[in-house]
Design a protein around this motif. Structure first.
Motif: not given
Length: 145
Positions: A94-116
């Motif tokens: 499951x791939x996601x683009x890495x956001x430029x900012x730390x807060x956005x990156x945390x959101x993406x990783x939390x989504x991968x952990x919780x949803x995926x």
């Protein structure tokens, strides 16, 4: 949300083998004692090994992200050709683009952990993003490379 230890071992070996280059150096390793006993999978497994990939697709990190993604692709192909992860589990990337900012990156990783429900994570490539997301990754017991 604990992860089966056999999954952690399998992914660490697979991603390391697929993404790393020995650089032409030959080393004769000392004999190592090995065990033939496999730990049994924990009950929370869903029968699929999900690998999250959060790497840059554009900007300054694009070349690094492309190289690391190629390593993930090679490793997962080799694992699939060999019959899957330990116990024959298929790999779902499951791939996601890495956001430029730390807060956005945390959101993406939390989504991968919780949803995926990822079992392991490759990325983020940016040091500030990786440091910011470290607490989330560790507290959820997700193997990370």
């Amino acid at each position: 949300m604990g992860r089966p230890s056999w999954v952690v071992i399998a992914v660490a070996l697979a991603v390391g083998a697929g993404a790393c280059d020995g650089g032409g150096v030959s080393v004769d390793p000392a004999p190592v004692s090995t065990s033939t006993t496999q730990p049994s999978p924990e009950e929370d497994t869903d029968g699929v090994f999900r690998l999250g990939v959060v790497l840059p697709r554009d900007g300054d990190g694009q070349a690094l992200g492309a190289a690391l993604t190629a390593g993930v692709t090679l490793a997962t192909q080799a694992i699939d050709e060999a019959g899957g992860v330990v116990a024959g589990l298929p790999i779902d990337v499951v791939t996601r683009p890495e956001p430029a900012d730390p807060a956005g990156t945390i959101d993406v990783i939390e989504d991968l952990i919780e949803s995926e429900r990822i079992d392991a994570l490759v990325g983020p490539a940016s040091s500030p993003n990786a440091l910011a997301a470290l607490e989330t990754i560790v507290s959820n017991e997700v193997l990370t490379c």
